[in-house]
Design an enzyme around this catalytic site. Structure first.
Site: not given
Ligand code: CP
Length: 342
Positions: A103, A130, A229, A298
């Site tokens: 990330r 993402h 979001d 997820r």
């Molecule tokens: N949706 C998502 O990526 O959540 P986090 O930021 O908690 O990883």
């Protein structure tokens, strides 16, 4: 060349459909406590330049369920881009780990990691997209299809800011020939470059469409899925007053907005959510909401993505003779060195 997972647009629809089917098999196996240890003794290096709940926990648990383990390399913990180049970090980690997940703040960082890594690199969120969330979301939509509809018959309306999740949702839905609408205020709408990629997807699919509008009330009337979001991320906190003024109240997903959508429409959010800001409790906790199914998925999506990317490049079944050869050489050395128990 390792099989990196940086962008759903790097793959064809059939390949992604194959991934969705793999995720389903792994989810069903998990329900019965029977996830095969396809990545036994393998290591996942997880680089985070930003905090995370879902991505961090889902990848770590997924890796353990597959028989491996994960290393959490938290923000500021390794020399990524400071004191050591991204290229060198990639080359070092790839000598020790079997798959990497990152990330990163800038999308260029994850592409640079992939350029230099000899093991698969998975994009766990950048300032552009993402993709692991997108695959999870498509899988979740497939589980919650309206009666009589296939994915390509559905419309996804993304309400609010043109976030990285908006970009990924736009691209994965159009890849599957769905109708995608981004409904947001003029200064926060999806850029033309994203739309062009989405149009290419719908042309390839032969169905679907992409549209950007500020007419959110009109957009949600045809929605099978209403998605939103956050309106600001950690590095945008100095913009909160103008962002709040631009989005509130028109782009808040509340009961009044959901009442304009068909009764079968489902509400989605990648989370974390700012309740009372982009979505109200009334919607997030309503029977139409599938946000916690999304969150659980997820985990199943990460299992599929890890197997899909890492499994093919791993030697899983060394010949018994080879195992015996190495065990014998090492035992002989230990014996010579006097290290064996007497
Ligand atoms: N949706 C998502 O990526 O959540 P986090 O930021 O908690 O990883």
């Amino acid at each position: 060349m390792p099989k990196h997972f940086l962008d759903t647009n790097d793959f064809g629809r059939e390949e992604l459909a194959d991934l969705l089917d793999l995720i389903l098999l792994l989810k069903e196996a998990d329900r019965d406590g029977c996830v095969p240890e396809l990545l036994r003794n393998r290591s996942l290096g997880m680089i985070f330049e930003e905090p995370s709940t879902r991505t961090r926990v889902s990848f770590e648990v997924a890796m353990v369920k597959l028989g491996g383990h994960a290393l959490y390399l938290k923000p500021g913990e390794i020399h990524l881009g400071e004191r050591e180049s991204v290229a060198d970090t990639a080359r070092v980690l790839a000598r020790m780990c079997d798959v990497l997940m990152a990330r990163t703040l800038a999308h260029e960082t994850v592409t640079e990691l992939a350029r230099w890594s000899r093991v698969p690199v998975v994009n766990g969120l950048t300032d552009y997209n993402h993709p692991t969330q997108a695959v999870c979301d498509l899988f979740t939509m497939r589980e919650h299809l309206p009666a009589g509809k296939a994915l390509e018959d559905c419309t996804v309306v993304f309400v609010g800011d043109a976030t990285n999740v908006c970009s990924s949702t736009m691209h994965v839905t159009t890849k599957f020939g769905m109708d995608f609408v981004h409904a947001g205020p003029a200064d926060y709408q999806a850029p033309e470059a994203w739309v062009k990629l989405a149009e290419r997807n719908t042309a390839d699919a032969g169905t679907g469409s992409v549209r950007v509008t500020d007419e959110v009330e009109d957009a949600v009337r045809s929605a099978d899925f209403v998605y939103t979001d956050l309106w600001w991320w950690v590095d945008q906190e100095d913009e909160i007053p103008q962002r709040r003024a631009a989005f509130m109240p028109r782009y808040q997903v509340n009961a009044d907005l959901m009442a304009l959508a068909p009764p079968h429409a489902r509400f989605m959010h990648c989370l974390p959510a700012s309740r009372g800001v982009e979505v109200t409790d009334e919607v997030a906790d309503s029977p139409q909401s599938i946000i916690f199914d999304q969150a659980e998925n997820r985990l199943h999506a990460e299992k599929g993505i890890l197997v899909w990317t890492a499994y093919p490049g791993i030697e899983h079944h060394p010949a018994p003779e080879l195992r015996a050869h190495h065990a014998g050489r090492i035992a002989e050395h230990l014996g010579r060195a006097g290290w064996t128990r007497r």
